[in-house]
Motif scaffolding. Structure first.
Motif, PDB file in Angstrom:
ATOM      1  N   UNK A 126       0.810  -1.225   0.000  1.00 10.63           N
ATOM      2  CA  UNK A 126       0.000   0.000   0.000  1.00 10.63           C
ATOM      3  C   UNK A 126       0.843   1.274   0.000  1.00 10.63           C
ATOM      4  N   UNK A 127       1.859   1.405   0.866  1.00 12.53           N
ATOM      5  CA  UNK A 127       2.685   2.614   0.803  1.00 12.53           C
ATOM      6  C   UNK A 127       3.391   2.787  -0.538  1.00 12.53           C
ATOM      7  N   UNK A 128       3.877   1.686  -1.109  1.00 10.13           N
ATOM      8  CA  UNK A 128       4.531   1.760  -2.419  1.00 10.13           C
ATOM      9  C   UNK A 128       3.560   2.257  -3.476  1.00 10.13           C
ATOM     10  N   UNK A 161      -8.057  -0.399  -4.093  1.00  9.79           N
ATOM     11  CA  UNK A 161      -8.312  -1.576  -4.922  1.00  9.79           C
ATOM     12  C   UNK A 161      -7.397  -2.738  -4.560  1.00  9.79           C
ATOM     13  N   UNK A 162      -6.173  -2.444  -4.104  1.00 11.23           N
ATOM     14  CA  UNK A 162      -5.251  -3.508  -3.678  1.00 11.23           C
ATOM     15  C   UNK A 162      -5.858  -4.297  -2.522  1.00 11.23           C
ATOM     16  N   UNK A 163      -6.480  -3.584  -1.583  1.00  9.60           N
ATOM     17  CA  UNK A 163      -7.133  -4.250  -0.455  1.00  9.60           C
ATOM     18  C   UNK A 163      -8.246  -5.151  -0.943  1.00  9.60           C
ATOM     19  N   UNK A 207      -8.299  -9.389  -0.644  1.00  6.33           N
ATOM     20  CA  UNK A 207      -9.319 -10.067   0.156  1.00  6.33           C
ATOM     21  C   UNK A 207     -10.248 -10.902  -0.720  1.00  6.33           C
ATOM     22  N   UNK A 208     -10.484 -10.460  -1.942  1.00  8.94           N
ATOM     23  CA  UNK A 208     -11.267 -11.277  -2.866  1.00  8.94           C
ATOM     24  C   UNK A 208     -10.529 -12.575  -3.195  1.00  8.94           C
ATOM     25  N   UNK A 209      -9.222 -12.472  -3.423  1.00  6.34           N
ATOM     26  CA  UNK A 209      -8.402 -13.644  -3.716  1.00  6.34           C
ATOM     27  C   UNK A 209      -8.397 -14.621  -2.542  1.00  6.34           C
ATOM     28  N   UNK A 240     -13.727   3.011  -1.604  1.00  4.27           N
ATOM     29  CA  UNK A 240     -14.152   3.287  -0.223  1.00  4.27           C
ATOM     30  C   UNK A 240     -15.219   2.293   0.216  1.00  4.27           C
ATOM     31  N   UNK A 241     -16.203   2.060  -0.641  1.00  2.41           N
ATOM     32  CA  UNK A 241     -17.312   1.159  -0.307  1.00  2.41           C
ATOM     33  C   UNK A 241     -16.815  -0.267  -0.086  1.00  2.41           C
ATOM     34  N   UNK A 242     -15.973  -0.790  -0.983  1.00  5.68           N
ATOM     35  CA  UNK A 242     -15.509  -2.180  -0.858  1.00  5.68           C
ATOM     36  C   UNK A 242     -14.651  -2.378   0.395  1.00  5.68           C
ATOM     37  N   UNK A 243     -13.852  -1.385   0.755  1.00  2.00           N
ATOM     38  CA  UNK A 243     -13.054  -1.498   1.980  1.00  2.00           C
ATOM     39  C   UNK A 243     -13.947  -1.564   3.215  1.00  2.00           C
ATOM     40  N   UNK A 244     -14.991  -0.746   3.233  1.00  2.00           N
ATOM     41  CA  UNK A 244     -15.940  -0.774   4.353  1.00  2.00           C
ATOM     42  C   UNK A 244     -16.671  -2.110   4.426  1.00  2.00           C
ATOM     43  N   UNK A 245     -16.955  -2.703   3.275  1.00  2.00           N
ATOM     44  CA  UNK A 245     -17.633  -4.006   3.245  1.00  2.00           C
ATOM     45  C   UNK A 245     -16.740  -5.097   3.845  1.00  2.00           C
ATOM     46  N   UNK A 246     -15.437  -5.062   3.544  1.00  2.00           N
ATOM     47  CA  UNK A 246     -14.495  -6.049   4.094  1.00  2.00           C
ATOM     48  C   UNK A 246     -14.463  -5.964   5.616  1.00  2.00           C
ATOM     49  N   UNK A 247     -14.393  -4.742   6.139  1.00  2.00           N
ATOM     50  CA  UNK A 247     -14.391  -4.554   7.592  1.00  2.00           C
ATOM     51  C   UNK A 247     -15.733  -4.977   8.185  1.00  2.00           C
ATOM     52  N   UNK A 248     -16.815  -4.621   7.481  1.00  2.00           N
ATOM     53  CA  UNK A 248     -18.147  -4.983   7.958  1.00  2.00           C
ATOM     54  C   UNK A 248     -18.379  -6.484   7.984  1.00  2.00           C
TER      55      UNK A 248
END
Length: 589
Positions: A321-323, A368-370, A374-376, A424-432
């Motif tokens: 992510x930082x890269x 998108x990397x996140x 997580x999808x993989x 933003x939405x997909x990241x919130x879904x992963x946490x949710x």
């Protein structure tokens, strides 16, 4: 082995594999930039629109390829982790057969659509449509090498032969540039020549990869007489969730192109095609990150290696992510000079639209990397519900929905902003999802990934050690014996387990560590499973198969390699594999 040592090994492995995988992911992106450059500079804006209109079709073909490659690689990773060579070979052969058959079906379908002018569902513009038909006709010639090339690239990586794919990639890029110059600039073949150059370049890419399976020392056979077609369903079932996002993106592309054509006009499609083709080079970085992570995730699941599985995700958050953020900042800063590759008149509407695309779209990449990682993981671990939700949101709902809501108010920028909101939405879904499963906000990586409690050997049934020198090896036998004794293993097998570990680990440190000037680590794991003691030794030294060494060197001299002979004779089962450049030796006592 302590967590930091394992994380360092995982990080080292991922970054060693990353450059090749980025280059592989960049192949289609380079094709897009070359095509866009020659289209905008030597043919015209209408040809640029044809390139943009072809994007959903390319996404469709790529989706099918991802289904086959993703399903096959995950299956092969598991079979490699379980050392099931026959099943591994069948998946490889089946993947190639399905790739050819499906590519031929799509070739015939799109030839018919282009020849008989049946592409009205893609564009109604009378100027663009005939140009698009000719462009499509040239592209279908590359369907077979596109799908086969993607498959070979993944399998070569599994065999740690990424250098051949690197050579193939360079050959493809050079061929594509030279053929575009010949067909478009010199011979004036316009849209058909633009596409033909790309297709022939893909054939070059494929033909460079194939010889390894004829003349190299491949573990996999190119031709297998008896293919079990029954596994087709399993490959597709496993591969579909990971490719659903691409399938949805095909639908999204059609919807968004239609909205742009209605509200903004063809100039908007040209601007999006230009910014998107440039950013596809940058997208090769997260796609390469995903490719190396996918291989290690699938192998870790096959081995039920909980520690490595979570370390892959930690590397993604702490390193990837930082890269990616730094790369995206550089793209945003260079938006104007990058736009000038295609358009040079600041007063032209397409110029301003392209600049804003390069300023906004990169913001969605870190998020998108996140989502991709997580999808993989969800795909490989059977969390199909999460896979389908993420694929639907990421693929079509968020981007198409936000675009439809905003496009009449803010025009072309709505498409770019919609992509950021999607992340933003997909990241919130992963946490949710983790919150819903654990009934609390995730507090560590295990909880965020929702790894089942019974995955892998429990803490009280395994011991992990990290060996960096011969001093560490000296004490390992006693530690293994104490572990076995504390878990009810009889004295004889406990002694054999300690002796086996000391002999094999010492062999690695004594010989493998001295082959180069790099720092190495031996990852040792001892597991009590049922009534067996399982020893797993993993290292990143040069490939070394103990059984193969006995066969090739001094096989008839009992005084040579006596330690290896002793272990192979005492153990109930000994299996060696080289996985992603790592030696993995499993001994069952």
């Amino acid at each position: 082995m302590n967590q930091n040592a394992n994380a360092k090994m995982v990080t080292k492995l991922l970054f060693r594999l990353l450059p090749i995988q980025i280059l592989l992911a960049a192949i289609s992106a380079v094709n897009g930039i070359v095509s866009s450059f020659f289209a905008s500079n030597y043919i015209g804006v209408a040809a640029m629109s044809a390139v943009g209109l072809y994007a959903p079709i390319n996404m469709l073909i790529t989706s099918i390829s991802i289904i086959l490659v993703g399903g096959s690689v995950i299956l092969c990773g598991k079979y490699m982790g379980q050392n099931q060579q026959e099943k591994l070979q069948n998946v490889f052969s089946l993947n190639l057969a399905l790739s050819v058959l499906i590519a031929l079906v799509f070739t015939v379908l799109f030839v018919v659509l282009s020849v008989f002018d049946l592409t009205g569902f893609l564009t109604r513009d009378p100027e663009v449509r005939p140009i698009f038909n000719r462009y499509l006709l040239g592209q279908v010639i590359g369907f077979v090498p596109l799908m086969l090339g993607n498959s070979f690239a993944s399998f070569l990586s599994l065999e740690n032969k990424g250098s051949r794919t690197l050579i193939a990639s360079v050959a493809y890029i050079l061929a594509n540039v030279l053929l575009n110059f010949l067909f478009v600039k010199v011979l004036h073949m316009e849209a058909f020549g633009l596409a033909l150059a790309s297709s022939l370049g893909l054939w070059v890419y494929l033909l460079v990869q194939i010889p390894y399976y004829f003349f190299g020392r491949s573990h996999l056979r190119l031709f297998n007489r008896h293919i079990s077609w029954k596994q087709s369903g399993e490959i597709i079932r496993i591969g579909i969730p990971g490719a659903l996002s691409n399938v949805y993106q095909t639908v999204r592309g059609l919807i968004v192109n239609n909205l742009i054509e209605i509200v903004v006009g063809a100039v908007g499609i040209s601007a999006f095609a230009a910014s998107d083709s440039l950013l596809r080079i940058v997208w090769a970085v997260p796609m390469g990150m995903l490719a190396v992570s996918r291989m290690l995730i699938s192998v870790s699941i096959g081995e039920e290696d909980r520690q490595t599985l979570t370390d892959v995700m930690r590397v993604m958050f702490r390193r990837f992510l930082p890269l990616m953020a730094v790369i995206c900042a550089a793209i945003i800063a260079c938006a104007v000079p990058l736009t000038r590759i295609f358009y040079r008149d600041p007063g032209d509407p397409v110029y301003a639209m392209t600049v804003w695309g390069l300023r906004i779209l990169p913001l969605c990449m870190p998020l998108s990397i996140i989502c991709m990682h997580f999808t993989c993981y969800a795909q490989a671990s059977g969390k199909q519900g999460l896979v389908h939700v993420l694929a639907l949101l990421d693929g079509v709902v968020c981007v198409a929905g936000f675009t439809a809501l905003l496009i009449r108010a803010i025009g072309m920028n709505s498409v770019y902003i919609a992509n950021v909101l999607n992340g933003v939405v997909t990241t919130l879904v992963i946490i949710g999802y983790a919150w819903m499963k654990k009934r609390r906000l995730p507090r560590n990586m295990d909880e965020l990934m929702v790894i089942p409690d019974d995955f892998g050997a429990p803490d009280n049934a395994r011991m992990d050690l990290s060996l960096r020198s011969m001093d560490d090896v000296v004490s390992v036998a006693e530690q293994v014996q104490n572990f076995c004794a504390a878990r009810g293993i009889d004295k004889r097998r406990a002694y054999l387990a300690g002796l086996s570990m000391e002999e094999m680990a010492g062999n690695i440190v004594d010989h493998g560590f001295t082959k180069d000037k790099k720092k190495h680590t031996v990852d040792v794991r001892v597991v009590r499973k049922d009534d067996d003691v399982i020893l797993r030794i993993k290292d990143d030294c040069v490939p070394f198969d103990p059984a193969e060494r006995l066969r090739r060197f001094n096989g008839d001299d009992p005084a040579k390699n006596i330690g290896i002979r002793m272990i192979l004779g005492m153990a109930r089962d000994v299996q060696y594999q080289n996985i992603l450049g790592l030696n993995v030796l499993t001994i069952r006592i």
